[in-house]
Design a protein around this motif. Sequence first.
Motif, PDB file in Angstrom:
ATOM      1  N   HIS A 162      28.727  39.680  89.740  1.00  0.00           N
ATOM      2  CA  HIS A 162      28.849  39.872  91.186  1.00  0.00           C
ATOM      3  C   HIS A 162      30.317  39.884  91.611  1.00  0.00           C
ATOM      4  CE1 HIS A 162      27.962  39.746  95.411  1.00  0.00           C
ATOM      5  NE2 HIS A 162      28.515  38.557  95.558  1.00  0.00           N
ATOM      6  N   ALA A 163      31.096  38.960  91.074  1.00  0.00           N
ATOM      7  CA  ALA A 163      32.523  38.928  91.411  1.00  0.00           C
ATOM      8  C   ALA A 163      33.199  40.236  91.030  1.00  0.00           C
ATOM      9  CB  ALA A 163      33.197  37.751  90.709  1.00  0.00           C
ATOM     10  N   GLY A 164      32.857  40.768  89.860  1.00  0.00           N
ATOM     11  CA  GLY A 164      33.429  42.043  89.456  1.00  0.00           C
ATOM     12  C   GLY A 164      33.050  43.164  90.401  1.00  0.00           C
ATOM     13  N   ALA A 165      31.798  43.153  90.862  1.00  0.00           N
ATOM     14  CA  ALA A 165      31.343  44.192  91.782  1.00  0.00           C
ATOM     15  C   ALA A 165      32.037  44.081  93.140  1.00  0.00           C
ATOM     16  CB  ALA A 165      29.831  44.107  91.954  1.00  0.00           C
ATOM     17  N   VAL A 166      32.225  42.853  93.607  1.00  0.00           N
ATOM     18  CA  VAL A 166      32.906  42.636  94.883  1.00  0.00           C
ATOM     19  C   VAL A 166      34.360  43.122  94.807  1.00  0.00           C
ATOM     20  CG1 VAL A 166      33.823  40.828  96.403  1.00  0.00           C
ATOM     21  CG2 VAL A 166      31.426  40.772  95.689  1.00  0.00           C
ATOM     22  N   LEU A 167      35.031  42.767  93.735  1.00  0.00           N
ATOM     23  CA  LEU A 167      36.425  43.192  93.590  1.00  0.00           C
ATOM     24  C   LEU A 167      36.524  44.703  93.411  1.00  0.00           C
ATOM     25  CD1 LEU A 167      37.677  40.324  91.259  1.00  0.00           C
ATOM     26  CD2 LEU A 167      38.117  40.576  93.707  1.00  0.00           C
ATOM     27  N   ALA A 168      35.592  45.283  92.657  1.00  0.00           N
ATOM     28  CA  ALA A 168      35.610  46.731  92.463  1.00  0.00           C
ATOM     29  C   ALA A 168      35.361  47.482  93.761  1.00  0.00           C
ATOM     30  CB  ALA A 168      34.567  47.125  91.417  1.00  0.00           C
ATOM     31  N   ALA A 169      34.646  46.851  94.685  1.00  0.00           N
ATOM     32  CA  ALA A 169      34.396  47.469  95.999  1.00  0.00           C
ATOM     33  C   ALA A 169      35.601  47.356  96.922  1.00  0.00           C
ATOM     34  CB  ALA A 169      33.183  46.817  96.648  1.00  0.00           C
ATOM     35  N   GLY A 170      36.654  46.710  96.462  1.00  0.00           N
ATOM     36  CA  GLY A 170      37.866  46.574  97.264  1.00  0.00           C
ATOM     37  C   GLY A 170      37.771  45.517  98.340  1.00  0.00           C
ATOM     38  N   LEU A 171      36.852  44.567  98.175  1.00  0.00           N
ATOM     39  CA  LEU A 171      36.668  43.520  99.173  1.00  0.00           C
ATOM     40  C   LEU A 171      37.607  42.350  98.906  1.00  0.00           C
ATOM     41  CD1 LEU A 171      32.782  43.504  99.326  1.00  0.00           C
ATOM     42  CD2 LEU A 171      34.324  44.334 101.098  1.00  0.00           C
ATOM     43  N   ASP A 172      38.231  41.862  99.934  1.00  0.00           N
ATOM     44  CA  ASP A 172      39.015  40.633  99.855  1.00  0.00           C
ATOM     45  C   ASP A 172      38.060  39.457  99.683  1.00  0.00           C
ATOM     46  OD1 ASP A 172      41.721  39.144 100.600  1.00  0.00           O
ATOM     47  OD2 ASP A 172      40.109  38.198 101.755  1.00  0.00           O
ATOM     48  N   VAL A 173      38.404  38.512  98.816  1.00  0.00           N
ATOM     49  CA  VAL A 173      37.439  37.448  98.533  1.00  0.00           C
ATOM     50  C   VAL A 173      37.206  36.551  99.742  1.00  0.00           C
ATOM     51  CG1 VAL A 173      37.735  37.466  96.049  1.00  0.00           C
ATOM     52  CG2 VAL A 173      39.232  36.029  97.427  1.00  0.00           C
ATOM     53  N   TRP A 203      29.743  45.487 101.253  1.00  0.00           N
ATOM     54  CA  TRP A 203      29.080  44.320 100.671  1.00  0.00           C
ATOM     55  C   TRP A 203      27.723  44.722 100.088  1.00  0.00           C
ATOM     56  CZ3 TRP A 203      29.879  39.477  99.167  1.00  0.00           C
ATOM     57  CH2 TRP A 203      28.750  38.700  98.886  1.00  0.00           C
ATOM     58  N   ASP A 204      26.963  45.509 100.818  1.00  0.00           N
ATOM     59  CA  ASP A 204      25.659  45.948 100.327  1.00  0.00           C
ATOM     60  C   ASP A 204      25.812  46.759  99.040  1.00  0.00           C
ATOM     61  OD1 ASP A 204      24.452  44.707 102.467  1.00  0.00           O
ATOM     62  OD2 ASP A 204      24.245  46.546 103.653  1.00  0.00           O
ATOM     63  N   GLU A 205      26.852  47.587  98.982  1.00  0.00           N
ATOM     64  CA  GLU A 205      27.117  48.360  97.769  1.00  0.00           C
ATOM     65  C   GLU A 205      27.439  47.433  96.595  1.00  0.00           C
ATOM     66  OE1 GLU A 205      30.265  50.933  98.919  1.00  0.00           O
ATOM     67  OE2 GLU A 205      29.008  52.159 100.242  1.00  0.00           O
ATOM     68  N   ALA A 206      28.203  46.381  96.868  1.00  0.00           N
ATOM     69  CA  ALA A 206      28.555  45.428  95.808  1.00  0.00           C
ATOM     70  C   ALA A 206      27.324  44.671  95.319  1.00  0.00           C
ATOM     71  CB  ALA A 206      29.623  44.460  96.308  1.00  0.00           C
ATOM     72  N   GLU A 207      26.414  44.340  96.231  1.00  0.00           N
ATOM     73  CA  GLU A 207      25.177  43.679  95.835  1.00  0.00           C
ATOM     74  C   GLU A 207      24.361  44.579  94.905  1.00  0.00           C
ATOM     75  OE1 GLU A 207      24.298  40.671  96.148  1.00  0.00           O
ATOM     76  OE2 GLU A 207      24.469  39.885  98.170  1.00  0.00           O
ATOM     77  N   ALA A 208      24.243  45.841  95.258  1.00  0.00           N
ATOM     78  CA  ALA A 208      23.497  46.773  94.417  1.00  0.00           C
ATOM     79  C   ALA A 208      24.182  46.959  93.070  1.00  0.00           C
ATOM     80  CB  ALA A 208      23.347  48.117  95.125  1.00  0.00           C
ATOM     81  N   ALA A 209      25.508  47.016  93.083  1.00  0.00           N
ATOM     82  CA  ALA A 209      26.253  47.169  91.831  1.00  0.00           C
ATOM     83  C   ALA A 209      26.100  45.939  90.944  1.00  0.00           C
ATOM     84  CB  ALA A 209      27.727  47.422  92.133  1.00  0.00           C
ATOM     85  N   THR A 210      25.928  44.768  91.553  1.00  0.00           N
ATOM     86  CA  THR A 210      25.700  43.548  90.767  1.00  0.00           C
ATOM     87  C   THR A 210      24.413  43.672  89.965  1.00  0.00           C
ATOM     88  OG1 THR A 210      26.845  42.196  92.417  1.00  0.00           O
ATOM     89  CG2 THR A 210      25.380  41.056  90.889  1.00  0.00           C
ATOM     90  N   ASP A 211      23.359  44.147  90.589  1.00  0.00           N
ATOM     91  CA  ASP A 211      22.093  44.313  89.881  1.00  0.00           C
ATOM     92  C   ASP A 211      22.246  45.288  88.709  1.00  0.00           C
ATOM     93  OD1 ASP A 211      20.759  42.603  91.631  1.00  0.00           O
ATOM     94  OD2 ASP A 211      20.222  44.235  92.994  1.00  0.00           O
ATOM     95  N   VAL A 212      22.968  46.369  88.938  1.00  0.00           N
ATOM     96  CA  VAL A 212      23.177  47.353  87.868  1.00  0.00           C
ATOM     97  C   VAL A 212      23.972  46.729  86.725  1.00  0.00           C
ATOM     98  CG1 VAL A 212      24.305  49.536  87.291  1.00  0.00           C
ATOM     99  CG2 VAL A 212      23.006  49.328  89.420  1.00  0.00           C
ATOM    100  N   ALA A 213      24.994  45.950  87.054  1.00  0.00           N
ATOM    101  CA  ALA A 213      25.827  45.336  86.019  1.00  0.00           C
ATOM    102  C   ALA A 213      25.089  44.252  85.254  1.00  0.00           C
ATOM    103  CB  ALA A 213      27.092  44.761  86.654  1.00  0.00           C
ATOM    104  N   PHE A 214      24.164  43.570  85.928  1.00  0.00           N
ATOM    105  CA  PHE A 214      23.444  42.464  85.302  1.00  0.00           C
ATOM    106  C   PHE A 214      22.230  42.940  84.501  1.00  0.00           C
ATOM    107  CE2 PHE A 214      20.857  38.399  85.795  1.00  0.00           C
ATOM    108  CZ  PHE A 214      21.670  37.651  84.962  1.00  0.00           C
ATOM    109  N   ALA A 215      21.708  44.093  84.841  1.00  0.00           N
ATOM    110  CA  ALA A 215      20.470  44.569  84.224  1.00  0.00           C
ATOM    111  C   ALA A 215      20.506  44.606  82.696  1.00  0.00           C
ATOM    112  CB  ALA A 215      20.111  45.943  84.774  1.00  0.00           C
TER     113      ALA A 215
END
Length: 241
Positions: A162-173, A203-215
């Motif tokens: 999830h952290a990787g997805a958030v950072l990849a989305a360009g979100l400030d922590v 944020w929603d995009e990062a959440e979806a990307a987390t699922d893809v990365a974790f799958a």
Amino acid sequence: MDALTAATESAPAISNVTSFFMIDPKTFATGAEHGFSGLDFYVTGRGGVLGEVDADVVAAAFVFFSPDTVRAQWEAGRAVLPALDAGRAFAGCLVDWTHEHVPADLDAARLAELAERVVAAASPAGAPLFAGWRANVEAPDEPAARATFALNALRELRAARHAGAVLAAGLDVRDAVSHRSPGMAGIFGWGDPVDTAAIASRWDEAEAATDVAFAPVFEVLDDAERAELTDLSLALLDAVR
């Protein structure tokens, strides 16, 4: 159940079941018995699996905490116990919490078996807390504790993805914490939460990307086993929250 569905549907359980032991008053009481004062037990206990490292390494692994907060709590905690000792004491609190909260009618042995297979096969790439928990803390023998121990490993792995997805989305922590858990912004060292309306879609995009990365971690199980692990973990979440 395919791997992506398992990653998505199991997310509430994997993200939340073992968070309850971390905020349990008895965990803080145990920390106080060792000489900790509060948040320092969380930081040193959770981060202790990394070993004797500089606080910046812990902050890098935690991602969402202010580095200044991590340094203050890590250095305070390190004055109480060596890092790995703190990590193992923290893990002991998970075992104690498990004994009090996991219901006897849950098939904990089967949950442990499935979750442990996922943990053993998963890549530790980009997930230092997962790797440290898996390598440096001995798993308990009792089935329910084995199950929660494995779920905590998966929690750390999902958190890293999830952290990787958030950072990849360009979100400030700080923005991410303010959006997801505004009540925790101060505890994480960021002060008052900020307005995050503008980042909601990212944020929603990062959440979806987390699922893809974790799958991919679920590929070690077959479809029926993924469904079983998901159902058992969600049943455990319902029982303890």
